[in-house]
Design a protein around this motif. Structure first.
Motif, mmCIF file in Angstrom:
data_model
loop_
_atom_site.group_PDB
_atom_site.id
_atom_site.type_symbol
_atom_site.label_atom_id
_atom_site.label_comp_id
_atom_site.label_asym_id
_atom_site.label_seq_id
_atom_site.Cartn_x
_atom_site.Cartn_y
_atom_site.Cartn_z
ATOM 1 N N MET A 95 0.842 -1.203 0.000
ATOM 2 C CA MET A 95 0.000 0.000 0.000
ATOM 3 C C MET A 95 0.873 1.247 0.000
ATOM 4 O O MET A 95 0.601 2.237 -0.679
ATOM 5 C CB MET A 95 -0.886 -0.007 1.249
ATOM 6 C CG MET A 95 -1.899 -1.125 1.307
ATOM 7 S SD MET A 95 -2.894 -0.939 2.802
ATOM 8 C CE MET A 95 -3.620 -2.548 2.943
ATOM 9 N N MET A 96 1.979 1.177 0.779
ATOM 10 C CA MET A 96 2.880 2.333 0.851
ATOM 11 C C MET A 96 3.477 2.613 -0.533
ATOM 12 O O MET A 96 3.519 3.765 -0.987
ATOM 13 C CB MET A 96 3.993 2.023 1.861
ATOM 14 C CG MET A 96 4.899 3.163 2.132
ATOM 15 S SD MET A 96 4.058 4.508 2.943
ATOM 16 C CE MET A 96 4.625 4.262 4.626
ATOM 17 N N ALA A 97 3.869 1.530 -1.217
ATOM 18 C CA ALA A 97 4.468 1.724 -2.553
ATOM 19 C C ALA A 97 3.445 2.365 -3.481
ATOM 20 O O ALA A 97 3.739 3.323 -4.200
ATOM 21 C CB ALA A 97 4.933 0.373 -3.101
ATOM 22 N N LYS A 98 2.203 1.867 -3.405
ATOM 23 C CA LYS A 98 1.164 2.420 -4.290
ATOM 24 C C LYS A 98 0.900 3.883 -3.935
ATOM 25 O O LYS A 98 0.616 4.697 -4.803
ATOM 26 C CB LYS A 98 -0.126 1.607 -4.114
ATOM 27 C CG LYS A 98 -1.273 2.024 -5.033
ATOM 28 C CD LYS A 98 -2.418 1.034 -4.917
ATOM 29 C CE LYS A 98 -3.498 1.250 -5.959
ATOM 30 N NZ LYS A 98 -3.994 2.604 -6.087
ATOM 31 N N ALA A 99 1.062 4.248 -2.661
ATOM 32 C CA ALA A 99 0.793 5.632 -2.257
ATOM 33 C C ALA A 99 1.914 6.558 -2.729
ATOM 34 O O ALA A 99 1.672 7.723 -3.032
ATOM 35 C CB ALA A 99 0.661 5.695 -0.739
ATOM 36 N N VAL A 100 3.142 6.026 -2.829
ATOM 37 C CA VAL A 100 4.287 6.875 -3.198
ATOM 38 C C VAL A 100 4.254 7.199 -4.699
ATOM 39 O O VAL A 100 4.578 8.313 -5.108
ATOM 40 C CB VAL A 100 5.609 6.146 -2.847
ATOM 41 C CG1 VAL A 100 6.776 6.770 -3.559
ATOM 42 C CG2 VAL A 100 5.822 6.135 -1.358
ATOM 43 N N ALA A 101 3.812 6.239 -5.512
ATOM 44 C CA ALA A 101 3.993 6.363 -6.972
ATOM 45 C C ALA A 101 3.438 7.667 -7.561
ATOM 46 O O ALA A 101 4.160 8.395 -8.245
ATOM 47 C CB ALA A 101 3.377 5.149 -7.670
ATOM 48 N N PRO A 102 2.176 8.043 -7.284
ATOM 49 C CA PRO A 102 1.681 9.278 -7.938
ATOM 50 C C PRO A 102 2.495 10.516 -7.559
ATOM 51 O O PRO A 102 2.822 11.335 -8.425
ATOM 52 C CB PRO A 102 0.245 9.388 -7.436
ATOM 53 C CG PRO A 102 -0.129 8.027 -6.985
ATOM 54 C CD PRO A 102 1.135 7.379 -6.498
ATOM 55 N N THR A 103 2.864 10.629 -6.270
ATOM 56 C CA THR A 103 3.632 11.819 -5.861
ATOM 57 C C THR A 103 4.984 11.846 -6.582
ATOM 58 O O THR A 103 5.431 12.890 -7.052
ATOM 59 C CB THR A 103 3.838 11.778 -4.334
ATOM 60 O OG1 THR A 103 2.558 11.634 -3.735
ATOM 61 C CG2 THR A 103 4.482 13.040 -3.841
ATOM 62 N N GLY A 104 5.587 10.655 -6.720
ATOM 63 C CA GLY A 104 6.867 10.579 -7.432
ATOM 64 C C GLY A 104 6.702 11.002 -8.880
ATOM 65 O O GLY A 104 7.501 11.774 -9.429
ATOM 66 N N ALA A 105 5.592 10.550 -9.496
ATOM 67 C CA ALA A 105 5.377 10.899 -10.913
ATOM 68 C C ALA A 105 5.193 12.409 -11.053
ATOM 69 O O ALA A 105 5.721 13.036 -11.977
ATOM 70 C CB ALA A 105 4.145 10.148 -11.427
#
Lengths: 252, 232, 223, 70
Positions: A95-105
């Motif tokens: 879940m943490m990985a999925k939460a990070v992805a949009p902000t990183g993009a």
């Protein structure tokens, strides 16, 4: 005294903790960004002399470099959580990985946008396949690949694990991709070291830039935790603890 | 056929499952499921559609990673055994697992070489004729009917020496005498000391060994076992 | 152990030869894409010679990527992939067997057809030899890395587009050094040596790591 | 004050970069806030619809709603 890390690994335990941290990180981020901007705009010279003379547009550095650093850092965080999730099979890491992805993009896109706007006045074109900008572009494709693969798979369990594996394969490939972009001609590979590495930037500009970076770093904590809480709620909807959290928060 | 009179005492414990929990997407299908499968036993898994029968079978054969609990084969967790466990196992899913463009003969030859007990051609021909497909051996399986395709897949049961069979709805799309043949094959497997775990909606008579019924989706104790009516 | 590798290899090749059209479609796609560019870019000789290597490599990338979807899809649909996962063999070895078969059917024809196509771009004979060598080393890497993407996007609707989105960024190093080798060979043949070192390094690295990653991806997709 | 905004004639680039950055971050914050609100309402509606679940090993099945939910 061994800390039982797995106690925090349960989404139910981490949900309230994240809730308390978000406002704190948000305030710190706001303060740091304001200080960085004020310092950068009012307390520094309007124009840069020295080896790489630049006019006022150099101030875009206060946003461009922090965004680029954050985009690379968040990809490491994304791949890190993915690896932990695959090894320990803990749902919260995915879940943490999925939460990070949009902000990183978003940070990668910002790095590209501000880089292009900075490139126009200083190099004369918005895009001249400068190794750093091209590497950012490919990092952007890796983020989009992660998000696209995750949303294309319906079963959340398979989506998490497939996207996690992609993030790790991407991480292994990143140095090779950056090598092939920074040094396309192995015979004379001068372009490897960056033209203006941070060391040579004047101190009075370096400080605001670092403050801005810390500001964006603390902002990404807040944003990621906020998105994480929403993901936890959607995924744990049929658990008992969610119903009383909902009862408490829906009325508040 | 002499029915060997052996009491199915759990001397050689084959499969041991303890408080298994599986989830499909976000839905918890079953939890704290524990049962043992000794030698010479048929486990008949029952339950409504969507109660997790297929998920349980896929978890047992290692295709699916269970959320909690442990599955041990002869005392060793199957995740550590990996390939060795696969060698002792034959899984039969909803799909036949045969290539349409290859002939029955080629399909079985490849399957046996991959299972590392290469059998010679006439053993395969014998298996195919026993399953009722003589004359169809070297025809690409896409030309066969749905029932015949399933028989080609079933021929692997004849050739296989795996002690553990996990069969998911093996009786679907089979005509009457194919059903008898399959029941006979399962009875032989249990008789020679193997174990079979299967899901089906019909009865499977055994010549010897024990039948365990495992019903999913009921709150009551899911495992109940009874011995076959054989004379011992 | 090797017997199993050959078993998977020969199975895939006999399967593909029974449906000969699949093999040719990839080849013709490659030829069409390569011959489209001069129509778009103009057929002035010097420009084509400069453009040739890049165009041929991009076409090779796209062709091998399009053929990837069939790598696991057929086995996934008829259940043989499940049986492959449950054989008593290391899955990475079986995946390597399938990828080598896939390369022999799609990668190798590209290498053999390259001279014919390179003539369209008036490339010199040394450039053609260098291109064939670079393609011979590069296309297996494309198949290996692509196998990971094919395994990840197994059974997804719109998997083909998604596959290209995931895998093309990972193809960049092979493209850069593959095309680079050919364009440098026009200037100075000795300079192509580091390019081939790098391409061979990619080949060795990916032939070791890619099957493991693809096997892990298959286990995830078939859960 | 005016020369601050003109940034030596490069206002377009400087404010274009800063504007996009903080505009996008603001949009992300608003999007996060609204997705949280929709999730909360969606789940509370889901919980209200679903009758109190039977405890026990069985999967969380609907046992049929108990009378009209107010």
């Amino acid at each position: 005294m061994t800390i039982n890390w797995f106690k925090f690994a349960s989404p139910a335990a981490f949900y309230p903790i994240a809730g308390r941290l978000i406002p704190w990180f948000g305030r710190v981020a706001l303060a740091l960004v304001l200080i960085g901007l004020f310092w950068g705009f009012f307390l520094t010279a309007d124009q840069l002399g020295g080896s790489n003379p630049q006019k006022e547009y150099y101030r875009i550095i206060y946003v461009h470099v922090p965004a680029a650093w954050m985009s690379m850092w968040l990809y490491l965080v994304l791949a890190g959580w993915s690896a932990i999730g695959l090894v320990f099979n803990t749902r919260l890491s995915f879940m943490m990985a999925k939460a990070v992805a949009p902000t990183g993009a978003i940070f990668t896109f910002l790095a590209l946008w501000t880089g292009a706007l900075w490139g126009r006045p200083s190099w004369g074109t918005y895009w001249d396949w400068d190794p750093r900008l091209t590497s950012e572009l490919l990092l952007f494709f890796l983020y989009i690949g992660y998000i696209a693969l995750h949303s294309a798979i319906d079963d959340t369990r398979r989506a998490d694990r497939a996207a996690a594996l992609l993030a790790i394969v991407g991480l292994v490939m990143v140095p090779v991709i950056f090598l092939s972009i920074n040094c396309p001609d192995p015979n004379q590979c001068a372009a490897l070291h960056q033209r203006s590495d941070p060391g040579s930037i004047h101190l009075s500009i370096l400080i605001p830039m670092l403050t801005m970076t810390l500001g964006l770093w603390s902002y990404s904590f807040a944003a990621v935790f906020a998105r994480l809480r929403t993901i936890i709620l959607t995924r744990e909807a049929d658990h008992a603890w969610v119903s009383d959290v909902i009862a408490k928060e829906a009325t508040a | 056929m002499v029915s060997r009179c052996s009491h199915p005492q759990p001397n050689l414990l084959m499969l041991d499952v303890s408080d298994l929990a599986c989830r499909r997407g976000e839905r918890l299908l079953f939890s704290d499921l524990s049962f043992q499968v000794p030698a010479e036993t048929l486990v008949h898994v029952r339950g409504r559609n969507g109660s997790g029968k297929t998920t349980l079978l896929r978890a047992l054969c290692g295709l699916l990673r269970a959320d909690a609990g442990s599955i041990r084969w002869r005392g060793e967790p199957i995740r550590d055994l990996a390939e060795d466990y696969n060698r002792d196992l034959l899984y039969f899913g909803h799909l036949n697992g045969i290539k349409a463009d290859l002939t029955g003969l080629e399909n079985l030859r490849i399957a046996s070489t991959l299972d590392q007990d290469p059998t010679d051609a006439d053993a395969i021909v014998a298996a195919l004729s026993r399953i009722g497909l003589e004359g169809f051996e070297d025809l690409p399986t896409r030309m066969l009917s749905q029932g015949q395709k399933k028989r080609v897949a079933l021929a692997r049961l004849i050739l296989s020496k795996a002690p553990l069979w996990i069969l998911d709805e093996p009786f679907t799309a089979l005509d009457v005498d194919a059903v008898d043949l399959l029941q006979q094959l399962i009875a032989e497997q249990v008789a020679r000391g193997g174990s079979v775990i299967l899901t089906t909606h019909q009865e499977v008579p055994l010549t010897s060994g024990a039948i365990q019924r495992l019903t999913l989706g009921e709150a009551s104790d899911p495992v109940s076992s009874e011995n076959t009516e054989s004379s011992c | 152990m090797l017997k199993v590798f050959y078993c998977v290899l020969s199975r895939d090749i006999t399967l593909a030869l029974r449906r000969r059209t699949d093999v040719l479609t990839t080849l013709f796609f490659f030829i069409i894409v390569v011959s489209l560019f001069p129509l778009g870019v103009g057929s002035e000789r010097e420009q084509l010679r400069m453009l040739g290597p890049g165009v041929v490599w991009v076409a090779a990338l796209l062709a091998s990527m399009l053929a990837l979807e069939r790598l696991f899809a057929a086995d996934y649909d008829d259940g043989t992939l499940e049986q492959l996962l449950l054989t008593g063999q290391p899955l990475a070895l079986l995946v390597l067997g399938k990828v080598v078969a896939h390369w022999l059917l799609t990668g190798l024809p590209l290498v053999l057809i390259a001279p014919l196509v390179a003539m369209q771009y008036h490339l010199s004979s040394t450039a053609i030899w260098v291109m064939m060598a670079a393609l011979a080393i590069g296309t297996p890497v494309l198949s290996l890395i692509g196998a990971i993407g094919a395994a990840l996007t197994l059974g997804l609707r719109g998997g083909g587009i998604l596959l290209s989105l995931l895998i093309l960024p990972l193809y960049v190093p092979v493209l850069v050094y593959g095309a680079g080798a050919v364009s440098v060979s026009a200037i100075e043949i000795a300079d192509t040596q580091p390019y081939f070192y790098l391409l061979t390094a990619f080949l060795m690295g990916s032939s070791l790591l890619a099957p493991l990653a693809a096997a892990a991806a298959l286990r995830i997709s078939l859960e | 004050m005016m020369e601050f905004f003109s940034q030596g004639g490069y206002a377009g680039y400087v404010w274009g970069a800063f504007g996009m950055t903080f505009g996008l971050l603001l949009i992300e914050v608003l999007q996060l806030r609204s997705s949280r609100k929709t999730t909360l309402t969606r789940i509370s509606r889901l919980l209200r619809l679903r009758a109190p679940r039977q405890a026990g090993a069985g999967p969380s099945m609907q046992r049929g709603t108990s009378g009209p939910t107010t």
